[in-house]
Design a protein around this motif. Structure first.
Motif, PDB file in Angstrom:
ATOM      1  N   GLU A  73      24.006  72.125  60.745  1.00 25.98           N
ATOM      2  CA  GLU A  73      24.159  73.345  59.914  1.00 25.98           C
ATOM      3  C   GLU A  73      23.276  74.322  60.303  1.00 25.98           C
ATOM      4  OE1 GLU A  73      22.873  71.641  56.043  1.00 25.98           O
ATOM      5  OE2 GLU A  73      24.999  70.388  56.007  1.00 25.98           O
ATOM      6  N   GLY A  74      23.855  75.713  60.185  1.00 29.18           N
ATOM      7  CA  GLY A  74      22.952  76.857  60.493  1.00 29.18           C
ATOM      8  C   GLY A  74      23.271  77.271  62.023  1.00 29.18           C
ATOM      9  N   ASP A  75      23.677  76.600  62.908  1.00 32.76           N
ATOM     10  CA  ASP A  75      24.076  76.709  64.148  1.00 32.76           C
ATOM     11  C   ASP A  75      25.404  77.706  64.533  1.00 32.76           C
ATOM     12  OD1 ASP A  75      21.817  75.503  65.422  1.00 32.76           O
ATOM     13  OD2 ASP A  75      22.945  73.674  65.929  1.00 32.76           O
ATOM     14  N   ILE A  76      25.405  78.306  65.498  1.00 34.95           N
ATOM     15  CA  ILE A  76      26.593  79.046  65.804  1.00 34.95           C
ATOM     16  C   ILE A  76      27.283  78.493  66.802  1.00 34.95           C
ATOM     17  CG2 ILE A  76      27.282  81.477  66.509  1.00 34.95           C
ATOM     18  CD1 ILE A  76      25.038  82.432  64.816  1.00 34.95           C
ATOM     19  N   ILE A  77      28.844  78.898  66.896  1.00 36.13           N
ATOM     20  CA  ILE A  77      29.520  78.342  67.988  1.00 36.13           C
ATOM     21  C   ILE A  77      30.067  79.496  68.576  1.00 36.13           C
ATOM     22  CG2 ILE A  77      31.647  76.848  68.784  1.00 36.13           C
ATOM     23  CD1 ILE A  77      29.151  75.209  67.839  1.00 36.13           C
ATOM     24  N   VAL A  78      30.329  79.924  69.836  1.00 36.53           N
ATOM     25  CA  VAL A  78      31.509  80.601  70.408  1.00 36.53           C
ATOM     26  C   VAL A  78      32.440  80.032  70.952  1.00 36.53           C
ATOM     27  CG1 VAL A  78      31.520  82.662  72.107  1.00 36.53           C
ATOM     28  CG2 VAL A  78      29.139  82.302  71.017  1.00 36.53           C
ATOM     29  N   LEU A  79      33.865  80.612  70.617  1.00 34.58           N
ATOM     30  CA  LEU A  79      35.026  80.099  71.041  1.00 34.58           C
ATOM     31  C   LEU A  79      35.556  81.278  72.072  1.00 34.58           C
ATOM     32  CD1 LEU A  79      36.297  78.391  68.027  1.00 34.58           C
ATOM     33  CD2 LEU A  79      35.247  77.278  69.731  1.00 34.58           C
ATOM     34  N   LYS A  80      35.938  80.787  73.349  1.00 33.42           N
ATOM     35  CA  LYS A  80      36.972  81.701  73.892  1.00 33.42           C
ATOM     36  C   LYS A  80      38.292  80.855  74.023  1.00 33.42           C
ATOM     37  CE  LYS A  80      37.295  83.754  78.598  1.00 33.42           C
ATOM     38  NZ  LYS A  80      36.833  84.036  79.864  1.00 33.42           N
ATOM     39  N   ASN A  81      39.455  81.857  73.601  1.00 34.06           N
ATOM     40  CA  ASN A  81      40.731  81.283  73.714  1.00 34.06           C
ATOM     41  C   ASN A  81      41.462  81.459  74.829  1.00 34.06           C
ATOM     42  OD1 ASN A  81      41.913  83.933  73.485  1.00 34.06           O
ATOM     43  ND2 ASN A  81      42.577  83.775  71.562  1.00 34.06           N
ATOM     44  N   SER A  82      42.835  81.098  75.147  1.00 32.34           N
ATOM     45  CA  SER A  82      43.325  80.973  76.030  1.00 32.34           C
ATOM     46  C   SER A  82      43.701  82.759  76.500  1.00 32.34           C
ATOM     47  CB  SER A  82      44.677  80.068  76.218  1.00 32.34           C
ATOM     48  OG  SER A  82      45.546  80.658  75.049  1.00 32.34           O
ATOM     49  N   PHE A  83      43.759  83.596  75.695  1.00 28.18           N
ATOM     50  CA  PHE A  83      44.024  84.725  75.946  1.00 28.18           C
ATOM     51  C   PHE A  83      42.861  85.657  76.358  1.00 28.18           C
ATOM     52  CE2 PHE A  83      47.648  83.499  73.058  1.00 28.18           C
ATOM     53  CZ  PHE A  83      48.497  83.905  73.674  1.00 28.18           C
ATOM     54  N   GLY A  84      41.657  85.225  76.326  1.00 26.78           N
ATOM     55  CA  GLY A  84      40.419  85.701  76.714  1.00 26.78           C
ATOM     56  C   GLY A  84      39.896  86.270  75.707  1.00 26.78           C
ATOM     57  N   ASN A  85      40.047  86.298  74.421  1.00 30.74           N
ATOM     58  CA  ASN A  85      39.497  86.719  73.184  1.00 30.74           C
ATOM     59  C   ASN A  85      38.337  85.584  72.581  1.00 30.74           C
ATOM     60  OD1 ASN A  85      41.001  89.043  72.540  1.00 30.74           O
ATOM     61  ND2 ASN A  85      42.536  87.723  72.419  1.00 30.74           N
ATOM     62  N   PHE A  86      37.452  86.304  71.925  1.00 29.37           N
ATOM     63  CA  PHE A  86      35.968  85.619  71.451  1.00 29.37           C
ATOM     64  C   PHE A  86      36.169  85.551  70.033  1.00 29.37           C
ATOM     65  CE2 PHE A  86      34.945  86.749  75.784  1.00 29.37           C
ATOM     66  CZ  PHE A  86      34.545  85.624  76.059  1.00 29.37           C
ATOM     67  N   ALA A  87      35.714  84.281  69.667  1.00 29.78           N
ATOM     68  CA  ALA A  87      35.253  84.176  68.138  1.00 29.78           C
ATOM     69  C   ALA A  87      34.020  83.395  68.000  1.00 29.78           C
ATOM     70  CB  ALA A  87      36.558  83.396  67.445  1.00 29.78           C
ATOM     71  N   VAL A  88      33.220  83.850  67.040  1.00 29.32           N
ATOM     72  CA  VAL A  88      32.029  83.204  66.732  1.00 29.32           C
ATOM     73  C   VAL A  88      32.017  82.439  65.326  1.00 29.32           C
ATOM     74  CG1 VAL A  88      29.581  83.684  66.305  1.00 29.32           C
ATOM     75  CG2 VAL A  88      30.878  84.982  67.951  1.00 29.32           C
ATOM     76  N   ILE A  89      31.861  81.172  65.147  1.00 27.99           N
ATOM     77  CA  ILE A  89      31.709  80.681  64.033  1.00 27.99           C
ATOM     78  C   ILE A  89      30.281  79.913  63.701  1.00 27.99           C
ATOM     79  CG2 ILE A  89      32.512  78.378  63.137  1.00 27.99           C
ATOM     80  CD1 ILE A  89      35.097  78.590  64.714  1.00 27.99           C
ATOM     81  N   LYS A  90      29.864  80.514  62.625  1.00 27.41           N
ATOM     82  CA  LYS A  90      28.643  79.748  61.974  1.00 27.41           C
ATOM     83  C   LYS A  90      29.005  78.450  61.045  1.00 27.41           C
ATOM     84  CE  LYS A  90      24.412  80.522  59.698  1.00 27.41           C
ATOM     85  NZ  LYS A  90      23.356  81.552  59.133  1.00 27.41           N
ATOM     86  N   VAL A  91      28.404  77.496  61.491  1.00 30.49           N
ATOM     87  CA  VAL A  91      28.340  76.217  60.544  1.00 30.49           C
ATOM     88  C   VAL A  91      27.660  76.209  59.375  1.00 30.49           C
ATOM     89  CG1 VAL A  91      28.060  73.652  60.641  1.00 30.49           C
ATOM     90  CG2 VAL A  91      28.882  74.747  62.692  1.00 30.49           C
ATOM     91  N   VAL A  92      28.168  76.643  58.035  1.00 28.60           N
ATOM     92  CA  VAL A  92      27.187  76.591  56.981  1.00 28.60           C
ATOM     93  C   VAL A  92      26.906  75.410  56.307  1.00 28.60           C
ATOM     94  CG1 VAL A  92      27.184  77.947  54.685  1.00 28.60           C
ATOM     95  CG2 VAL A  92      28.525  79.033  56.760  1.00 28.60           C
ATOM     96  N   ASP A  93      27.751  74.701  56.144  1.00 35.45           N
ATOM     97  CA  ASP A  93      27.472  73.417  55.411  1.00 35.45           C
ATOM     98  C   ASP A  93      28.441  72.121  55.936  1.00 35.45           C
ATOM     99  OD1 ASP A  93      26.378  71.887  53.292  1.00 35.45           O
ATOM    100  OD2 ASP A  93      28.057  71.934  51.971  1.00 35.45           O
ATOM    101  N   ILE A  94      27.879  71.022  56.058  1.00 34.76           N
ATOM    102  CA  ILE A  94      28.614  69.892  56.402  1.00 34.76           C
ATOM    103  C   ILE A  94      28.433  68.863  55.247  1.00 34.76           C
ATOM    104  CG2 ILE A  94      28.873  68.043  58.170  1.00 34.76           C
ATOM    105  CD1 ILE A  94      27.363  70.029  60.179  1.00 34.76           C
ATOM    106  N   LYS A  95      29.516  68.157  54.737  1.00 32.31           N
ATOM    107  CA  LYS A  95      29.567  67.267  53.849  1.00 32.31           C
ATOM    108  C   LYS A  95      30.243  66.065  54.707  1.00 32.31           C
ATOM    109  CE  LYS A  95      29.613  69.996  49.642  1.00 32.31           C
ATOM    110  NZ  LYS A  95      30.457  70.472  48.577  1.00 32.31           N
ATOM    111  N   ASP A  96      29.770  64.733  54.618  1.00 29.56           N
ATOM    112  CA  ASP A  96      29.976  63.499  54.996  1.00 29.56           C
ATOM    113  C   ASP A  96      30.182  62.642  53.843  1.00 29.56           C
ATOM    114  OD1 ASP A  96      30.236  61.130  56.312  1.00 29.56           O
ATOM    115  OD2 ASP A  96      28.872  62.168  58.208  1.00 29.56           O
ATOM    116  N   SER A  97      31.288  61.945  53.666  1.00 32.07           N
ATOM    117  CA  SER A  97      31.694  60.977  52.741  1.00 32.07           C
ATOM    118  C   SER A  97      30.861  59.695  53.138  1.00 32.07           C
ATOM    119  CB  SER A  97      33.131  60.661  52.455  1.00 32.07           C
ATOM    120  OG  SER A  97      33.796  60.410  53.782  1.00 32.07           O
ATOM    121  N   THR A  98      30.780  59.316  54.350  1.00 29.63           N
ATOM    122  CA  THR A  98      30.003  58.158  54.608  1.00 29.63           C
ATOM    123  C   THR A  98      28.190  58.280  54.471  1.00 29.63           C
ATOM    124  OG1 THR A  98      29.816  58.749  57.094  1.00 29.63           O
ATOM    125  CG2 THR A  98      31.707  57.394  56.232  1.00 29.63           C
ATOM    126  N   ARG A  99      27.937  59.470  54.089  1.00 28.44           N
ATOM    127  CA  ARG A  99      26.394  59.803  53.992  1.00 28.44           C
ATOM    128  C   ARG A  99      26.220  60.371  52.530  1.00 28.44           C
ATOM    129  NH1 ARG A  99      27.621  60.257  59.379  1.00 28.44           N
ATOM    130  NH2 ARG A  99      26.611  58.968  60.525  1.00 28.44           N
TER     131      ARG A  99
END
Length: 182
Positions: free
Chosen positions: A134-160
């Motif tokens: 939570e709070g980390d950032i991911i950078v994605l590069k797609n097959s067309f050479g474009n970039f997206a950035v994703i921030k993980v805001v919240d994770i809920k886990d039904s087993t926890r």
């Protein structure tokens, strides 16, 4: 655009197979008619995967990562990023570069906001999967050479101790192969 092409082709097929069946009633044109009707129905039928898709270039989304094979799609066409997620823990999650639209996935540590990424191409895209918290950032590069950035805001886990499996992300897609998100 894609829906327009499918609908146009389905209507053309429906007319063509209808005329063929009218002049020569047989098995082949009947099957063609059924297939054309199926194409039209698919274009207008409510699609379950729509709740696992956001075509906007930026946004905040929450979704159940244990459904839809862990897939959530952001963007469309050359700006499409098929994200694939799986359970790790109550405060971390796995993301993969397995989908066809994803060329690479990189984990950014120590940067708290998407608008602080000045060069998305400089990160390490060498691994198949990453495990952000939570709070980390991911950078994605797609097959067309474009970039997206994703921030993980919240994770809920039904087993926890959570009621559901849910991931909340913020994302920005940078068009025209731009690497600067500042």
């Amino acid at each position: 655009m894609q829906k327009l092409v499918v609908v146009t082709c389905s209507i053309a097929a429906l007319i063509g197979f209808g005329l063929w069946f009218r002049s020569e009633p047989s098995f082949e044109p009947a099957i063609g008619l059924i297939a054309a009707i199926g194409g039209l129905a698919h274009s207008y039928w409510p699609n379950v995967t729509k709740k696992y898709t956001s075509k906007r270039l930026k946004g905040r989304q929450s979704f159940d990562y244990s459904n839809n094979n862990g897939l959530f799609i952001v963007g469309s066409d050359a700006l499409k990023f098929e994200t694939k997620w799986s359970k790790a823990s109550g405060d971390s999650i796995h993301i993969y570069n397995d989908p066809a639209s994803i060329e690479g996935v990189a984990l950014v540590k120590g940067i708290p906001a998407i608008n602080m990424i000045s060069n998305a191409a400089k990160y390490d895209f060498s691994s198949r999967s990453r495990t952000p918290q939570e709070g980390d950032i991911i950078v994605l590069k797609n097959s067309f050479g474009n970039f997206a950035v994703i921030k993980v805001v919240d994770i809920k886990d039904s087993t926890r101790s959570d009621d559901t499996d849910e991931l909340t992300i913020e994302y920005v897609i940078n068009p025209d192969k731009k690497v600067d998100f500042t």
